[in-house]
Every structure is written in structure tokens, then in C-alpha cells.
Design a protein around this motif. Structure first.
Motif, PDB file in Angstrom:
ATOM      1  N   PHE B  46       0.822  -1.218   0.000  1.00 27.80           N
ATOM      2  CA  PHE B  46       0.000   0.000   0.000  1.00 27.80           C
ATOM      3  C   PHE B  46       0.856   1.267   0.000  1.00 27.80           C
ATOM      4  CE2 PHE B  46      -2.709   3.332   1.687  1.00 27.80           C
ATOM      5  CZ  PHE B  46      -3.920   3.100   1.052  1.00 27.80           C
ATOM      6  N   ASN B  47       1.949   1.263   0.803  1.00 30.35           N
ATOM      7  CA  ASN B  47       2.741   2.510   0.883  1.00 30.35           C
ATOM      8  C   ASN B  47       3.406   2.847  -0.460  1.00 30.35           C
ATOM      9  OD1 ASN B  47       4.563   0.409   1.180  1.00 30.35           O
ATOM     10  ND2 ASN B  47       5.746   1.366   2.821  1.00 30.35           N
ATOM     11  N   ARG B  50       0.565   4.199  -2.699  1.00 25.71           N
ATOM     12  CA  ARG B  50       0.169   5.550  -2.307  1.00 25.71           C
ATOM     13  C   ARG B  50       1.206   6.593  -2.732  1.00 25.71           C
ATOM     14  NH1 ARG B  50      -0.216   9.728   1.276  1.00 25.71           N
ATOM     15  NH2 ARG B  50      -2.360  10.378   1.649  1.00 25.71           N
ATOM     16  N   ALA B  51       2.494   6.258  -2.533  1.00 26.46           N
ATOM     17  CA  ALA B  51       3.546   7.196  -2.934  1.00 26.46           C
ATOM     18  C   ALA B  51       3.479   7.451  -4.436  1.00 26.46           C
ATOM     19  CB  ALA B  51       4.918   6.651  -2.544  1.00 26.46           C
ATOM     20  N   TRP B 110      13.158   6.007  -1.512  1.00 26.91           N
ATOM     21  CA  TRP B 110      12.284   7.157  -1.295  1.00 26.91           C
ATOM     22  C   TRP B 110      12.654   7.848  -0.004  1.00 26.91           C
ATOM     23  CZ3 TRP B 110       7.344   3.604  -1.242  1.00 26.91           C
ATOM     24  CH2 TRP B 110       7.497   2.618  -0.262  1.00 26.91           C
ATOM     25  N   GLU B 111      12.001   8.972   0.287  1.00 28.63           N
ATOM     26  CA  GLU B 111      12.254   9.680   1.537  1.00 28.63           C
ATOM     27  C   GLU B 111      11.188   9.438   2.594  1.00 28.63           C
ATOM     28  OE1 GLU B 111      13.066  13.831   1.490  1.00 28.63           O
ATOM     29  OE2 GLU B 111      15.047  13.545   0.660  1.00 28.63           O
ATOM     30  N   GLY B 112      10.038   8.914   2.174  1.00 33.92           N
ATOM     31  CA  GLY B 112       9.012   8.586   3.156  1.00 33.92           C
ATOM     32  C   GLY B 112       8.393   9.783   3.845  1.00 33.92           C
ATOM     33  N   ARG B 113       8.348  10.927   3.154  1.00 39.56           N
ATOM     34  CA  ARG B 113       7.706  12.126   3.714  1.00 39.56           C
ATOM     35  C   ARG B 113       6.529  12.469   2.817  1.00 39.56           C
ATOM     36  NH1 ARG B 113      11.488  15.980   2.824  1.00 39.56           N
ATOM     37  NH2 ARG B 113      10.943  17.375   4.514  1.00 39.56           N
ATOM     38  N   LYS B 114       5.336  12.455   3.425  1.00 43.25           N
ATOM     39  CA  LYS B 114       4.090  12.565   2.674  1.00 43.25           C
ATOM     40  C   LYS B 114       4.138  13.641   1.583  1.00 43.25           C
ATOM     41  CE  LYS B 114      -0.848  12.944   3.730  1.00 43.25           C
ATOM     42  NZ  LYS B 114      -1.816  13.236   4.789  1.00 43.25           N
ATOM     43  N   GLU B 117       8.031  12.333  -1.363  1.00 46.98           N
ATOM     44  CA  GLU B 117       8.758  11.068  -1.234  1.00 46.98           C
ATOM     45  C   GLU B 117       9.983  10.980  -2.141  1.00 46.98           C
ATOM     46  OE1 GLU B 117       5.437  11.249  -1.341  1.00 46.98           O
ATOM     47  OE2 GLU B 117       4.583   9.984   0.214  1.00 46.98           O
TER      48      GLU B 117
END
Lengths: 143, 446
Positions: B46-47, B50-51, B110-114, B117
Motif C-alpha cells: 500500500f505505501n 500511495r507514494a 524514497w524519503e518517506g515524507r508525505k 517522497e
């Protein structure tokens, strides 16, 4: 009737004034005397935890401080709600965690990384959130 | 089309269409995962979906804005683009960065910041790409015979959007400070400078489609973008209520974000009034539909639905729930997606020299995509409100609530199918028009 030059002055003036106020409020709210985050408690472990949080895009499913993807549970108060052992078993698990039918990636973290993420959650859980901490996780408050 | 170099816009629009399709595909992956059909979880968790979904949204809209600028600026400045080859280089490099980012998301790169990314190394490439784009636009404007308000507002929006990308590249140890400055990028983009871009494109389209005097339209453009910044800059505070910063934002964010719908209301009234005042003789009715539609739907999606959960007393309960997804979908659709589709609908007949103004597929594309998106927004809204009550009021566990509301995601998927059908028809029309040609230069269909 409003002229074009007056309309331009409204745009430029309004933008300049509100931007200056915005900068002033930013400086004010981030100044050390207004800190609500216990910034002094951010150590190497917490920083490492944040790095792991971001490098795995945990926010792509979970939410934290109310920000994220609403697919998996809010984790702001997870340290208080679930405790260290529960969190560590999920982070180190070799098989995907899938409570009630929704799957999580198995991250198979080593102890050091799992401890760093736990330290990060502990720090997050102690932030003063202007009342949201009581709404977002009522279960922890009932204990 | 009046200038040969405007043809470059076509290829930006074509890339837009491709990225939009991909965005929708990943949206479906997420929708199905929410109803338990997550067979792709091992490949596309999912992540990742979503990204890809949110980043493709940002990239296809930016690509559309760039295409719009390459179409509008030469015509407004009365000057060929200073270097067409470099514009193609910019397009190809943009596509390459986008592809690398999307592929990278499938491999934990990725950076994982909403919303932000894109990994740091690619951030620098984005900066170089945008600088090249801005250089070409600014040089064209500089060399041009005239510098209109429409062109200046559009260029200012693009310039500020580039500058505001920078705070998102700073590393912070604290999650709170990180979130604080991430909103400098995301909020000040979508509720600030992107509205300048939208206003600039809207102004250009209204001048062309209604025939109303430029001075009248551009005067009101200043008022609208003035209202946008007056409310939108301090309105950033609505993201700061409950993330761990001072309570002063509850007051400031509450007041100014409550004023944000005014800018969108002004934009809707402005577009409708200009259309009423106009000659109503322009043959490109589809472009008019998309233009007026963008102004109205953005008021509902960004203005009304934003206001619905912007007050601190409400947001205390809705923060971090699907209510945000409800607002987000219709706001992005109305304000930005529709205005990009509007400029494409206007430009394509001029670039190709072909007229398909009365096409049934074109009309169906407009109605199906809008009805589908309103249905999706409703499904998100019902799921979000139910989530708020069950999770935040009745104190039920997260996954118990998710299972209770999963039926709304079945509705979401059905409405998304309607929406996707509309988009497929829009792309079918885009393809049917064929490629841009120099013969269209003489046709001057504008």
C-alpha cells in the motif's frame, strides 16, 4: 470602482504583510521557550528511528501526529498503548504482520533498529499536541 | 496556434495523459486493497501504491502547468519560445526523473515524507529541470513584445512554486519541525502559489473564450490572487493545530483558513460572470465546460469541503482521518486537474488544426469524470465521518472501524470506474485529434 492598479496594490500589499506575519509567527512558535516537543530528548537513537521511519515510508500506510495515509493505525501514542515488547515483536518479525486481514510488510529489523524506532515512538508520544493526544488515542488515556 | 514553438506544449500534455492513467491505476490498487483484495501486496504494498499515486498527481499536474506555460507565454508575450530544443530536453529529463522516482518507490528508494517522497538525489535533478524550464519561460517573457498581467501571474506562480520546493529539502532531526516545513511546500503550493498558476491559466482561457476585455479580466485576477495569499499564507496554520507547535496557530490558522473559501468563491463568480458578459460565440464549448467547471468544482472541493473540517474544534476529531481524503480528492480535481484539462481542451484544436468541438465522447468525458469524482468524494466523506464517530467518539479499535466502513470503498471503486471511463474518453479524444502540425499555424482557430 476598483482600478487595476488598486487591485495590484491589494495583491502585493496583502501578500507582503501576511508573509511577514507568517515568518514572525514561525520564529515565535519554533523558539526554544515555546517548545512543546521535549526537543532536548532527541538523541541519536530517536534520530535513527526517524531515519528508519522515513526510509521505509511508514507514513505511506500509518499516520503519526495525525499525518499519513489512514490505511494502518495511528502511531502517535503506540508506545503508551501497546508497550515496547509488542512493538518490537512486530518490527523484528520474519513473517508479515496481518491483524484482522490487513497486511504489513515484514521488515525483519535487527534489535538495534527496532530499539531506535521504539525510542522514536516514545519521544513522539510525549509531545504536547494541544489536546489531540487525548482524542487520537483514547485507549491509552483510559488505562 | 500563433507561434510554431507552441507545439512543444502538445508533448507535455501527452506526458500528462500518460501519467494520469498511471495515477488512476495505482488508485485502483489502493481501493481494492482497502476492501481486502490485496493480491499485489508483495510487489506493490500500500505505501508504494500511495507514494506513486500522490507523486504522479503532483508530477502530471506540474507537467500540465509547464505545457500550459509553453502554450500561453509565447502567445501572451508575442514571441517565439527562445529555445525549443532545450524545452524538449527539459521534457525528456522530466520524464526520466519521474520514471526513475516511480520505479524507485517499488524498491524502497524514497524519503518517506508525505507528498515529498522523491529521494534527495532526484530532488537536485528536479531543481535543475525546473530551473531550465523557468529560464526558458523568463527569457521568452523578457524578449517578448508585451508583458501581460496574465503572463506575469502565471510566471510568478511557477517561480514561487520552484522556490517553495527548497524548504522541503532541509533535513530536521525533529518530526515536528520536519512536518512544519513540509507544509511550507505542500500547503503553500496547493493553497498558495498553485492558485496563481490556476488563476493565470483561467484568466488566459476566459480572455480567449469569452472575448471580454483583457483589462477587466486581469483586474479581477489581481483581486482573486490577492485574496488567495491574504487567506492562504496564514491559513497554513490549519496544518499546525495538532502536530506539536504553539497554540497560537489554533487562532491564526482557524481565522485565516476559514477565509480561504473566499478566494475560490471569487474565482467561481469571476468565471461565471465573465462567461455571462462574453459573446458566447466561441465554438470550443468543451473548453468552456472544463474552464467554468474548474472554477465551480474548485469552490466546492477546495473551498466548501476544506471549510468543513478546517476549524480547530472540528479538526481536533477529523485530523488524520479519511475526511482529509474526501476534501483532497475533489479539491485537486476541481482546482488543478480540471484547469489542466481545460487548457488542453482549448489548445489541442489550435495545435492540430482539427475541430471536434461537438464530439459526444468529449462531452461524456466531462460528465462521467465529474460525476465519478463527486461519487468518490461522497464515498470518502461517508467513510470519514463514520470513522470519526466510531474511532474518535466511540473509541473503537482502528481495524474494527476499517472493517465496518469497508463497504464505502466498494462504492468508491464503482464511482472510480465511472471516473476512469470519463478519463479514458478524454484521452481517446486527445489521440483522435492527432499530432500538432505547422498547417495549424495559418488556421488561427483561437
Amino acid at each position: 470602482m476598483l482600478s487595476k492598479s488598486q487591485a495590484r496594490a491589494f495583491f502585493l500589499g496583502g501578500t507582503a504583510v501576511t508573509f511577514l506575519i507568517f515568518i514572525g509567527l514561525t520564529v515565535y512558535s519554533l523558539s526554544p521557550k515555546n517548545d512543546q516537543t521535549n526537543h532536548q530528548n532527541i538523541d541519536e537513537k530517536v534520530v535513527r528511528g526517524k531515519e528508519i521511519w522515513e526510509s521505509n515510508n511508514c507514513m505511506g500506510c500509518h499516520t503519526i501526529l495525525g499525518e499519513g495515509a489512514y490505511y494502518a493505525p495511528e502511531l502517535t501514542k503506540v508506545y503508551e498503548r501497546r508497550g515496547e515488547g509488542y512493538i518490537k515483536s512486530i518490527l523484528t518479525s520474519p513473517i508479515p504482520w496481518g491483524p484482522k486481514g490487513r497486511k504489513m510488510v515484514a521488515y525483519k529489523m535487527n534489535n538495534a533498529d527496532a530499539d531506535a524506532v521504539i525510542a522514536y515512538f516514545k519521544w513522539i508520544g510525549e509531545i504536547n499536541l494541544n489536546g489531540f493526544d487525548q482524542v487520537v488515542s483514547p485507549l491509552s488515556k483510559e488505562k | 496556434m500563433k507561434y510554431k514553438s507552441q507545439k512543444v506544449a502538445y508533448w507535455f500534455f501527452a506526458l500528462c495523459m500518460l501519467l494520469l492513467v498511471l495515477q488512476i491505476v495505482y488508485g485502483f490498487i489502493m481501493g481494492f486493497a482497502r476492501v481486502g483484495m490485496d493480491g499485489l501486496h508483495d510487489v506493490i504494498p500500500f505505501n508504494t501504491a500511495r507514494a506513486v499515486h500522490t507523486n504522479l498527481l503532483v508530477v502530471w499536474l506540474l507537467t500540465g502547468f509547464m505545457g500550459a506555460a509553453y502554450y500561453i507565454i509565447p502567445e501572451e508575450a508575442q514571441q517565439e519560445l527562445v529555445n525549443v530544443k532545450l524545452a524538449y530536453v527539459q521534457l525528456i529529463s522530466l520524464a526520466v526523473v519521474g520514471v526513475v522516482a516511480v520505479v524507485g518507490y517499488h524498491f524502497n528508494y524514497w524519503e518517506g515524507r508525505k507528498f515529498l517522497e522523491i529521494p534527495r538525489e532526484l530532488d537536485f535533478l528536479v531543481v535543475v529541470n525546473v530551473l531550465l524550464f523557468l529560464g526558458l519561460i523568463l527569457a521568452t517573457l523578457w524578449k517578448g513584445k508585451r508583458k501581460t498581467t496574465t503572463a506575469i501571474v502565471l510566471t510568478m506562480g511557477l517561480l514561487f512554486a520552484a522556490l517553495l520546493y527548497l524548504p522541503g529539502m532541509i533535513w530536521f532531526d525533529s518530526q515536528v519541525t520536519d512536518a512544519f516545513f513540509r507544509w511550507w511546500v505542500v500547503h503553500l503550493w496547493v493553497e498558495g502559489v498553485w492558485e496563481l498558476i490556476m488563476g493565470g491559466i483561467l484568466s488566459f482561457l476566459l480572455i480567449k473564450l469569452t472575448g471580454v476585455d483583457r483589462e477587466v479580466i486581469e483586474k479581477w485576477l489581481y483581486v482573486i490572487v490577492g485574496l488567495t495569499f491574504l487567506s492562504g499564507i496564514l491559513g497554513t496554520g490549519h496544518h499546525y493545530y495538532y502536530i506539536g507547535v504553539n497554540k497560537i496557530w489554533l487562532v491564526v490558522g482557524g481565522i485565516f483558513s476559514a477565509l480561504e473559501p473566499l478566494a475560490f468563491l471569487a474565482m467561481a463568480l469571476f468565471a461565471i460572470n465573465m462567461y455571462r458578459k462574453g459573446e458566447k460565440s466561441h465554438p470550443n464549448k468543451l473548453a468552456i465546460f472544463w474552464t467554468i467547471g474548474a472554477a465551480i468544482v474548485s469552490f466546492i472541493g477546495a473551498g466548501v469541503l476544506g471549510f468543513a473540517h478546517t476549524l480547530p474544534q472540528t479538526n481536533l476529531y477529523t485530523h488524520g482521518t479519511l475526511v482529509t481524503a474526501m476534501h483532497g480528492h475533489l479539491a485537486f480535481w476541481g482546482a488543478y486537474a480540471m484547469i489542466v484539462l481545460a487548457i488542453i481542451s482549448y489548445a489541442i484544436p489550435n495545435l492540430t488544426g482539427r475541430k471536434r468541438h461537438e464530439s459526444t465522447q468529449g462531452k461524456l468525458a466531462f460528465w462521467l469524470s465529474n460525476i465519478g469524482m463527486i461519487g468518490m468524494t461522497t464515498a470518502f466523506g461517508v467513510a470519514g465521518v463514520a470513522q470519526v464517530y466510531m474511532e474518535r467518539k466511540m473509541k473503537m479499535e482502528f481495524m474494527d472501524v476499517q472493517n465496518e466502513i469497508s463497504i464505502h470503498f466498494v462504492v468508491l471503486i464503482l464511482c472510480a470506474t465511472l471516473f476512469a471511463t470519463g478519463i479514458i474518453l478524454y484521452i481517446y479524444e486527445f489521440i483522435k485529434y492527432g499530432k500538432p502540425t505547422d498547417e495549424a499555424l495559418e488556421a488561427k482557430l483561437s
